[in-house]
Design an enzyme around this catalytic site. Sequence first.
Site, PDB file in Angstrom:
ATOM      1  N   ASP A  67       0.833  -1.205   0.000  1.00  0.00           N
ATOM      2  CA  ASP A  67       0.000   0.000   0.000  1.00  0.00           C
ATOM      3  C   ASP A  67       0.864   1.250   0.000  1.00  0.00           C
ATOM      4  O   ASP A  67       2.080   1.177   0.208  1.00  0.00           O
ATOM      5  CB  ASP A  67      -0.995   0.003   1.184  1.00  0.00           C
ATOM      6  CG  ASP A  67      -0.367  -0.410   2.505  1.00  0.00           C
ATOM      7  OD1 ASP A  67       0.873  -0.402   2.615  1.00  0.00           O
ATOM      8  OD2 ASP A  67      -1.124  -0.727   3.439  1.00  0.00           O
ATOM      9  N   ASN A 136      -8.208  -0.711  13.364  1.00  0.00           N
ATOM     10  CA  ASN A 136      -9.623  -0.833  13.003  1.00  0.00           C
ATOM     11  C   ASN A 136      -9.905  -2.134  12.262  1.00  0.00           C
ATOM     12  O   ASN A 136     -10.953  -2.296  11.655  1.00  0.00           O
ATOM     13  CB  ASN A 136     -10.032   0.352  12.120  1.00  0.00           C
ATOM     14  CG  ASN A 136      -9.143   0.460  10.881  1.00  0.00           C
ATOM     15  OD1 ASN A 136      -8.268  -0.375  10.677  1.00  0.00           O
ATOM     16  ND2 ASN A 136      -9.368   1.467  10.074  1.00  0.00           N
ATOM     17  N   HIS A 138      -8.103  -3.264   9.671  1.00  0.00           N
ATOM     18  CA  HIS A 138      -7.719  -3.276   8.257  1.00  0.00           C
ATOM     19  C   HIS A 138      -6.540  -4.209   8.019  1.00  0.00           C
ATOM     20  O   HIS A 138      -5.746  -4.482   8.908  1.00  0.00           O
ATOM     21  CB  HIS A 138      -7.437  -1.848   7.737  1.00  0.00           C
ATOM     22  CG  HIS A 138      -6.174  -1.199   8.200  1.00  0.00           C
ATOM     23  ND1 HIS A 138      -6.036   0.177   8.315  1.00  0.00           N
ATOM     24  CD2 HIS A 138      -4.957  -1.695   8.566  1.00  0.00           C
ATOM     25  CE1 HIS A 138      -4.807   0.471   8.708  1.00  0.00           C
ATOM     26  NE2 HIS A 138      -4.139  -0.647   8.876  1.00  0.00           N
ATOM     27  N   GLU A 143      -9.771  -0.559   4.420  1.00  0.00           N
ATOM     28  CA  GLU A 143     -10.433  -0.003   5.594  1.00  0.00           C
ATOM     29  C   GLU A 143     -11.837  -0.590   5.742  1.00  0.00           C
ATOM     30  O   GLU A 143     -12.465  -0.957   4.746  1.00  0.00           O
ATOM     31  CB  GLU A 143     -10.548   1.518   5.429  1.00  0.00           C
ATOM     32  CG  GLU A 143      -9.205   2.238   5.303  1.00  0.00           C
ATOM     33  CD  GLU A 143      -8.515   2.414   6.636  1.00  0.00           C
ATOM     34  OE1 GLU A 143      -8.196   1.404   7.290  1.00  0.00           O
ATOM     35  OE2 GLU A 143      -8.262   3.561   7.036  1.00  0.00           O
TER      36      GLU A 143
HETATM   37  C1  F6R Z   1       1.225  -1.185   6.330  1.00  0.00           C
HETATM   38  C2  F6R Z   1      -0.151  -1.678   6.349  1.00  0.00           C
HETATM   39  C3  F6R Z   1      -1.007  -1.637   7.560  1.00  0.00           C
HETATM   40  C4  F6R Z   1      -0.274  -2.004   8.845  1.00  0.00           C
HETATM   41  C5  F6R Z   1      -1.205  -1.928  10.042  1.00  0.00           C
HETATM   42  C6  F6R Z   1      -0.489  -2.183  11.344  1.00  0.00           C
HETATM   43  O1  F6R Z   1       1.827  -1.399   5.066  1.00  0.00           O
HETATM   44  O2  F6R Z   1      -0.613  -2.107   5.347  1.00  0.00           O
HETATM   45  O3  F6R Z   1      -2.092  -2.497   7.357  1.00  0.00           O
HETATM   46  O4  F6R Z   1       0.243  -3.296   8.725  1.00  0.00           O
HETATM   47  O5  F6R Z   1      -1.806  -0.667  10.107  1.00  0.00           O
HETATM   48  O6  F6R Z   1       0.469  -1.186  11.532  1.00  0.00           O
HETATM   49  P1  F6R Z   1       1.532  -1.267  12.724  1.00  0.00           P
HETATM   50  O7  F6R Z   1       2.321  -2.510  12.487  1.00  0.00           O
HETATM   51  O8  F6R Z   1       2.368  -0.028  12.554  1.00  0.00           O
HETATM   52  O9  F6R Z   1       0.756  -1.315  13.981  1.00  0.00           O
END
Ligand code: F6R
Length: 242
Positions: A67, A136, A138, A143
Amino acid sequence: MQHRVVEGDTEFSRAGADFIVEAVQHKPDAVAVFATGNSPVGVYRELVERYRRGEWDPSRLRVFQLDGYLGVGPDDSRSLYRWLDEAFLQPLEIAPAQVVRLPGDAADPEAVCRAYDQALQAAGGFDLAVLGLGPNGHIGFNEPPSLPDAPTRPVELTEASIASNAGYWGGSDKVPRMALTAGMAALLGARATLLLVTGGHKREILRRAVGGPVTPDVPASFLQTIGGVTVLADRDAWPDEP
Ligand code: F6R
């Protein structure tokens, strides 16, 4: 769905690296996607150390970017591509030609998303998806609500995602409102998935992801519907009664 609960950062990093190295040893030219963010940092560090010791060979990996923020070019210090490049691609000497990007600064974001899904299909889909869990629910930037057949696409970020990324941007008001993400269909098509989850702040959403109803409101809950998923959690993140 399998899960492994470990004590502490060192064991977490080792267990995550074991999983990835094993997957790549099994299929050296694996098509793979790797999350950015806090959760995988130690795992990637461990992978880099093992690479420097000559313990595994990522030279044939084919990597897809998971992403990226819309309107943010690859050279911006806050771009997710740059993060991946510094923490993973460069230290593992994975060449740009081995990477399919999701360029947030593309003139036609819809078109690059379509091209991404076509390139993934041509490559045979993901052999390996290394994912984190958003606050959340995702995965990638899918999302809530996200349906399981959602394609790779531009998405509007929710307040929860904006808040959790505010630290990188110097405040919520500076976080871009839109992103591009590998779609749910692409991620749920992965033949092996490693979901990395750490910290007590993720415990409730992890409980909903692994043990709650399968619902677009918790996109990660769709991982319950596919095979080949391993959740690697630390003790703080793993719910007592999933
Ligand atoms: C990042 C991504 C997100 C994160 C998620 C958890 O490329 O796609 O889905 O993996 O938000 O983020 P952290 O590990 O920073 O808590």
